[in-house]
Scaffold this motif. Structure first.
Motif, short mmCIF file in Angstrom:
data_model
loop_
_atom_site.label_atom_id
_atom_site.label_comp_id
_atom_site.label_asym_id
_atom_site.label_seq_id
_atom_site.Cartn_x
_atom_site.Cartn_y
_atom_site.Cartn_z
N GLN A 224 0.85 -1.18 0.00
CA GLN A 224 0.00 0.00 0.00
C GLN A 224 0.89 1.24 0.00
OE1 GLN A 224 -2.93 -0.03 3.05
NE2 GLN A 224 -4.19 1.49 2.03
N GLU A 225 0.71 2.08 -1.03
CA GLU A 225 1.46 3.32 -1.15
C GLU A 225 0.46 4.47 -1.20
OE1 GLU A 225 3.50 2.47 -4.77
OE2 GLU A 225 5.25 1.66 -3.74
N GLY A 226 0.32 5.16 -0.09
CA GLY A 226 -0.69 6.21 -0.02
C GLY A 226 -2.07 5.60 -0.07
N ASP A 227 -2.86 6.00 -1.08
CA ASP A 227 -4.20 5.42 -1.23
C ASP A 227 -4.26 4.37 -2.32
OD1 ASP A 227 -3.68 7.24 -3.19
OD2 ASP A 227 -5.72 8.07 -3.27
N LYS A 228 -3.10 4.06 -2.92
CA LYS A 228 -3.05 3.05 -3.99
C LYS A 228 -2.48 1.75 -3.46
CE LYS A 228 -2.26 6.40 -7.68
NZ LYS A 228 -1.32 6.84 -8.71
N GLU A 229 -2.89 0.66 -4.09
CA GLU A 229 -2.33 -0.66 -3.78
C GLU A 229 -1.75 -1.27 -5.03
OE1 GLU A 229 -5.25 -3.18 -2.01
OE2 GLU A 229 -5.01 -2.30 -0.03
N ARG A 230 -0.66 -1.99 -4.87
CA ARG A 230 -0.06 -2.70 -5.99
C ARG A 230 0.50 -4.02 -5.48
NH1 ARG A 230 5.55 -2.47 -6.28
NH2 ARG A 230 6.50 -1.04 -4.80
N THR A 231 0.75 -4.94 -6.41
CA THR A 231 1.30 -6.24 -6.05
C THR A 231 2.79 -6.26 -6.36
OG1 THR A 231 -0.80 -7.29 -6.57
CG2 THR A 231 1.12 -8.72 -6.42
#
Length: 121
Positions: free
Chosen positions: A35-42
């Motif tokens: 989780q980076e800020g309000d974004k999520e990535r794999t």
């Protein structure tokens, strides 16, 4: 229902069913949700499984990789919601339940012999 049955029923809902059979010595790629800020990535984390522990909802694996010349180990809870996927890349022939001896080895000495008698999925 007593407390233990309630706990067991809640844990049963959280268990994942799409997890491959993982053995010690396998090279796995774990998709971790970052989780980076309000974004999520794999973010994939690839390495050798050097230990397995516990059972049930608390089942975990220790994955070791060498990153920029430094050995890095991470312990992943298999049934965690932060783990998106686990894929077995390669199987290795080992004779130990814990591969902690790999910590003391460098370079080509860390290689494990591949085994072909177990399917990857």
């Amino acid at each position: 229902m007593n407390a233990q049955e309630i706990i067991r029923s809640i844990e049963a809902e959280q268990l994942k069913d799409n997890i491959p059979t993982i053995y010690i010595g396998d090279t796995v790629r774990v998709g971790v949700i970052i989780q980076e800020g309000d974004k999520e990535r794999t973010q994939p984390y690839e390495g050798v499984v050097i230990a397995k522990g516990s059972a049930g909802i608390t089942k975990n694996i220790t994955v070791r990789r060498v990153f920029q010349g430094v050995g890095v180990e991470r312990v992943f809870l298999i049934h965690s919601p932060r783990i998106e996927s686990i894929k077995v890349i390669r199987r290795a022939k080992v004779r130990r339940a814990k591969l902690y001896y790999l910590r003391d080895r460098v370079g080509k000495a860390t290689r494990l012999k591949q085994r072909f008698d177990r399917p990857l999925t």
